[in-house]
Design an enzyme around this catalytic site. Structure first.
Site, mmCIF file in Angstrom:
data_model
loop_
_atom_site.group_PDB
_atom_site.id
_atom_site.type_symbol
_atom_site.label_atom_id
_atom_site.label_comp_id
_atom_site.label_asym_id
_atom_site.label_seq_id
_atom_site.Cartn_x
_atom_site.Cartn_y
_atom_site.Cartn_z
ATOM 1 N N LYS A 130 0.827 -1.207 0.000
ATOM 2 C CA LYS A 130 0.000 0.000 0.000
ATOM 3 C C LYS A 130 0.863 1.258 0.000
ATOM 4 O O LYS A 130 0.543 2.238 -0.675
ATOM 5 C CB LYS A 130 -0.957 -0.041 1.186
ATOM 6 C CG LYS A 130 -1.988 -1.179 1.053
ATOM 7 C CD LYS A 130 -2.881 -1.276 2.241
ATOM 8 C CE LYS A 130 -3.928 -2.379 2.056
ATOM 9 N NZ LYS A 130 -3.331 -3.730 1.950
ATOM 10 N N LYS A 165 -8.296 1.198 5.809
ATOM 11 C CA LYS A 165 -7.799 -0.175 5.692
ATOM 12 C C LYS A 165 -6.435 -0.320 6.354
ATOM 13 O O LYS A 165 -5.666 0.646 6.457
ATOM 14 C CB LYS A 165 -7.715 -0.601 4.230
ATOM 15 C CG LYS A 165 -6.911 0.296 3.314
ATOM 16 C CD LYS A 165 -7.071 -0.162 1.863
ATOM 17 C CE LYS A 165 -6.397 0.780 0.887
ATOM 18 N NZ LYS A 165 -6.578 0.344 -0.516
ATOM 19 N N ARG A 215 -7.117 -5.814 -11.476
ATOM 20 C CA ARG A 215 -5.751 -6.290 -11.245
ATOM 21 C C ARG A 215 -5.040 -6.342 -12.596
ATOM 22 O O ARG A 215 -5.450 -7.049 -13.515
ATOM 23 C CB ARG A 215 -5.787 -7.663 -10.598
ATOM 24 C CG ARG A 215 -4.447 -8.410 -10.548
ATOM 25 C CD ARG A 215 -3.369 -7.716 -9.734
ATOM 26 N NE ARG A 215 -3.771 -7.399 -8.373
ATOM 27 C CZ ARG A 215 -3.746 -8.266 -7.365
ATOM 28 N NH1 ARG A 215 -3.336 -9.507 -7.571
ATOM 29 N NH2 ARG A 215 -4.115 -7.879 -6.168
ATOM 30 N N ARG A 230 -12.399 -7.066 -10.814
ATOM 31 C CA ARG A 230 -13.045 -7.818 -9.741
ATOM 32 C C ARG A 230 -14.226 -6.986 -9.249
ATOM 33 O O ARG A 230 -14.058 -5.966 -8.595
ATOM 34 C CB ARG A 230 -12.028 -8.112 -8.633
ATOM 35 C CG ARG A 230 -10.877 -8.991 -9.142
ATOM 36 C CD ARG A 230 -9.676 -8.955 -8.257
ATOM 37 N NE ARG A 230 -9.062 -7.637 -8.237
ATOM 38 C CZ ARG A 230 -8.048 -7.284 -7.450
ATOM 39 N NH1 ARG A 230 -7.539 -8.162 -6.615
ATOM 40 N NH2 ARG A 230 -7.557 -6.071 -7.498
ATOM 41 N N ARG A 238 -15.940 -4.093 -1.616
ATOM 42 C CA ARG A 238 -14.683 -4.795 -1.901
ATOM 43 C C ARG A 238 -14.862 -5.687 -3.120
ATOM 44 O O ARG A 238 -15.770 -6.513 -3.166
ATOM 45 C CB ARG A 238 -14.252 -5.640 -0.701
ATOM 46 C CG ARG A 238 -14.064 -4.855 0.580
ATOM 47 C CD ARG A 238 -13.814 -5.771 1.758
ATOM 48 N NE ARG A 238 -14.953 -6.659 1.996
ATOM 49 C CZ ARG A 238 -14.936 -7.680 2.847
ATOM 50 N NH1 ARG A 238 -13.833 -7.957 3.517
ATOM 51 N NH2 ARG A 238 -16.003 -8.429 3.021
ATOM 52 N N ASP A 278 -3.313 -2.683 -8.643
ATOM 53 C CA ASP A 278 -4.753 -2.623 -8.414
ATOM 54 C C ASP A 278 -5.232 -1.243 -8.819
ATOM 55 O O ASP A 278 -4.731 -0.219 -8.308
ATOM 56 C CB ASP A 278 -5.082 -2.897 -6.950
ATOM 57 C CG ASP A 278 -4.913 -4.365 -6.585
ATOM 58 O OD1 ASP A 278 -4.748 -5.184 -7.510
ATOM 59 O OD2 ASP A 278 -4.934 -4.685 -5.388
ATOM 60 N N GLU A 286 -3.126 0.066 -5.018
ATOM 61 C CA GLU A 286 -2.066 -0.729 -4.407
ATOM 62 C C GLU A 286 -1.138 -1.241 -5.502
ATOM 63 O O GLU A 286 -1.515 -1.348 -6.668
ATOM 64 C CB GLU A 286 -2.622 -1.939 -3.632
ATOM 65 C CG GLU A 286 -3.493 -1.588 -2.454
ATOM 66 C CD GLU A 286 -3.958 -2.811 -1.693
ATOM 67 O OE1 GLU A 286 -3.340 -3.896 -1.844
ATOM 68 O OE2 GLU A 286 -4.946 -2.698 -0.944
ATOM 69 N N ASN A 288 1.006 -4.686 -5.736
ATOM 70 C CA ASN A 288 1.241 -5.969 -5.075
ATOM 71 C C ASN A 288 2.542 -6.587 -5.562
ATOM 72 O O ASN A 288 2.726 -6.813 -6.763
ATOM 73 C CB ASN A 288 0.079 -6.920 -5.362
ATOM 74 C CG ASN A 288 -1.217 -6.447 -4.729
ATOM 75 O OD1 ASN A 288 -1.505 -6.778 -3.594
ATOM 76 N ND2 ASN A 288 -1.979 -5.643 -5.470
#
Length: 318
Positions: A130, A165, A215, A230, A238, A278, A286, A288
């Site tokens: 993050k 978060k 993603r 997603r 979410r 993301d 984000e 990852n």
């Protein structure tokens, strides 16, 4: 099949507990087998250090693509130096806690003996998923990171709809949406910050989440041409598949490619081989680096071979 057969070890959570239908690590292992490489398996507690050398309780690994009841077979445990491997895939899932970081430090000893660790240990220790994104403010919605109640409340008052978060979660765990009226904000801040002891992230809510949290997978900095949107289930904010989201593979947009271009130089400088961005709407949320997923869903919908692409990138280093 590669011209060079490599010895590839994977560090992962227990293989008997993975989701056979969607696990990305399986896709990477299947691709390694198709490319003719030899596979070995470790769980995080199989790693240890002895007289300054990284060691492992290794087991040979066979993987099988078409039988969900029999998708792997393990050999007997054989302890030995990790330097006997050519490549180690670090695929342990977050949280990125002290145990995760200690495992990465141990892999660093193997790296110094010439083993290729994917992703590199320096990057795994440096790039909080993050916080790393915060290096690219031109790609972000307004964001604050703090453990202070007053700072977090002030940010919410400025932004209205806000997402709170933790910094070390995965799969959508611990994400809260606080509406402009601020209902329950005190409880959320108290819980996530552990009464002010732990830094958390607050971001302005992005309403485009209703169309999906995409993603985007990058291999050696180059994006796979499709991302996985997603899409949240009813009543959710979410999109994570682990939180019940639905995955839809889509061709990257012009904006997606612009966002990728903003982070490419840093990703390449850090030596990151496999990365997941993301993206919600026009913004990165984000980056990852620990254990990117969603390859299986994109492969099944678009006919790609993301595992094969990653193995080809690894083979280029030998």
């Amino acid at each position: 099949m590669s011209d060079t057969s490599l010895k590839i070890a994977v560090v992962m959570d227990p293989i008997d507990r993975v989701a056979w239908k969607k696990d990305t690590t399986l896709a990477l292992l299947w691709a390694a087998k198709r490319h003719g490489h030899r596979l070995y398996y470790l769980e995080p507690d199989d790693l240890y250090l002895k007289n300054g050398r990284a060691m492992g309780r290794l087991r040979s690994l066979e993987v099988f693509e078409n039988d969900p009841q029999h998708y792997y077979a393990l050999g007997d445990v054989e302890a030995g130096p990790l330097a006997d491997m050519d490549v180690i895939l670090m695929r342990q899932d977050p949280p990125v806690d002290v145990d995760f970081n200690n495992a990465v430090h141990l892999l660093g000893f193997a790296e110094r003996e010439g083993v290729l660790v994917v992703n590199p240990t320096r990057a795994l220790l440096t790039c909080n998923e993050k916080l790393y994104a915060q290096q690219f403010p031109q790609c972000l919605v307004p964001t604050v990171v703090s453990s202070n109640d007053a700072v977090l409340r002030e940010f919410h008052a400025e932004q209205g709809d806000t997402i709170f978060k933790p910094l070390d979660g995965m799969g959508g765990s611990g994400i809260f949406h606080i509406a402009p009226d601020g209902r329950n904000i005190g409880s959320v801040i108290e819980q996530l910050t552990r009464r002010g002891a732990q830094q958390i992230m607050a971001q302005r809510y992005i309403p485009e989440i209703s169309r999906g949290d995409t993603r985007i997978l990058l291999i050696d900095g180059e994006p796979v041409p499709y991302g996985l949107a997603r899409i949240p289930s009813a009543g959710e904010v979410r999109g994570n598949l682990a939180a019940g989201g639905r995955g839809e593979a889509r061709e990257l947009t012009e904006r997606d490619r612009w966002l990728v271009a903003q982070v490419q130089p840093s990703i390449r400088e850090m030596g990151l081989v496999f990365v997941g961005l993301d993206v919600i709407g026009d913004y990165i949320t984000e980056i990852n680096v620990t254990s990117p997923t969603c390859a299986r869903e994109i492969d099944s919908q678009k006919g790609t071979d993301i595992g094969g692409m990653l193995l080809t990138a690894i083979e280029r280093r030998f």
